[in-house]
Design an enzyme around this catalytic site. Structure first.
Site, PDB file in Angstrom:
ATOM      1  N   CYS A  98      -3.846  -7.821   2.583  1.00 48.05           N
ATOM      2  CA  CYS A  98      -2.543  -7.768   1.909  1.00 48.05           C
ATOM      3  C   CYS A  98      -1.408  -8.067   2.895  1.00 48.05           C
ATOM      4  CB  CYS A  98      -2.355  -6.430   1.196  1.00 48.05           C
ATOM      5  SG  CYS A  98      -0.970  -6.449   0.010  1.00 48.05           S
ATOM      6  N   HIS A 185      -7.047  -5.815  -2.200  1.00 51.45           N
ATOM      7  CA  HIS A 185      -7.313  -4.568  -1.469  1.00 51.45           C
ATOM      8  C   HIS A 185      -8.740  -4.095  -1.722  1.00 51.45           C
ATOM      9  CE1 HIS A 185      -3.317  -3.352   0.078  1.00 51.45           C
ATOM     10  NE2 HIS A 185      -2.830  -3.931  -1.000  1.00 51.45           N
ATOM     11  N   GLU A 187     -10.287  -2.059  -0.031  1.00 46.50           N
ATOM     12  CA  GLU A 187     -10.356  -0.650   0.382  1.00 46.50           C
ATOM     13  C   GLU A 187      -9.830   0.314  -0.680  1.00 46.50           C
ATOM     14  OE1 GLU A 187      -6.102  -1.636   1.559  1.00 46.50           O
ATOM     15  OE2 GLU A 187      -7.993  -2.655   1.091  1.00 46.50           O
TER      16      GLU A 187
END
Length: 251
Positions: A98, A185, A187
């Site tokens: 990002c 993302h 994560e």
């Protein structure tokens, strides 16, 4: 062989969410700790000036997401942009997520700017436009959670786009065999994405908020992306002139 990943932390999860979701380094430890993949981690809070002593202190570096924009004239952002140039010069393995994705492009001669479509949140599909050997398991599309209002609009020289997403034509790119970045993302878990959207509901506006929340019903492919990242880090790198690495020192 154990891989050591240095997490260059550029923001913090809001305090009220940390008990449930952890801070960003915790999220990346969870993402990249796959069975059978020996990985250790070190954290560097670059937002507050904490840097490694040398660029080969870790086997690879990962720049996290941030609420800030890469084109802001904040001293810590300018210093991190210079560090990206240094990591590129030394052909250090570097992963950008990002903000990290956007910063790599911006620092190395590409362009990041505010997206004309505004915020993109929730789960979005990505189409693979160029396949690389490290992208195993091989898929034609993959879903990730997104949360951004800036995006890369021009790649740096020598970069190649690997995936595209609706409203975000450059959602994944690489430079040589040492830099790999994603706009999405991997994560993020859906619970954290939901909490962020609820916190930003007024900023997002009703259509974006509602579509983002509804999109969380879709499956996501963070496990495949995690494997890609580890494959990329473990793949042989081009000659790295270690004597060219400078020593900025910890602050």
């Amino acid at each position: 062989m154990t891989i050591r990943i240095g997490i260059l932390k550029t923001d913090s999860v809001r305090e009220e969410y940390q008990a449930e979701f952890g801070d960003y380094p915790v999220m990346f430890r969870t993402l990249l700790s796959l069975p059978g993949e020996p990985v250790t981690f070190a954290d560097y809070n670059v937002e507050h000036g904490h840097y490694p002593a040398t660029t080969d202190e870790c086997d690879a570096w990962l720049i996290t997401g941030s609420r800030r924009s890469v084109y802001e004239d904040e001293p810590w952002i300018l210093r991190l942009r210079d560090y990206v140039v240094e990591l590129n010069d030394t052909r250090s393995k570097l992963i950008g997520i990002c903000f990290g994705h956007q910063l790599v492009a911006h620092a190395l001669g590409g362009r990041t700017e505010s997206a004309k479509l505004g915020w993109r949140v929730g789960v979005h599909p990505n189409t693979v436009v160029r396949r690389a050997p490290f992208m195993a398991p091989a898929v034609d599309t993959f879903n990730l959670i997104f949360s951004h209002k800036d995006q890369v609009t021009e790649l740096p020289a020598g970069a190649e786009a690997l995936a595209s997403s609706p409203g975000c034509p450059i959602s994944m790119f690489r430079i040589g065999d040492h830099i790999l970045t994603f706009q999405g993302h991997p994560e993020f878990c859906k619970g954290y994405s939901r909490s962020l959207m609820e916190f930003r509901q007024d900023i997002l506006g009703e259509p974006t908020f509602s579509s983002g929340m509804a999109s969380l019903a879709a499956s996501t492919d963070e496990t495949a992306v995690s494997q890609w990242i580890l494959n990329f880090i473990a793949s042989p790198a081009a000659f790295r002139p270690r004597d060219a690495a400078s020593e900025p020192g910890a602050v």
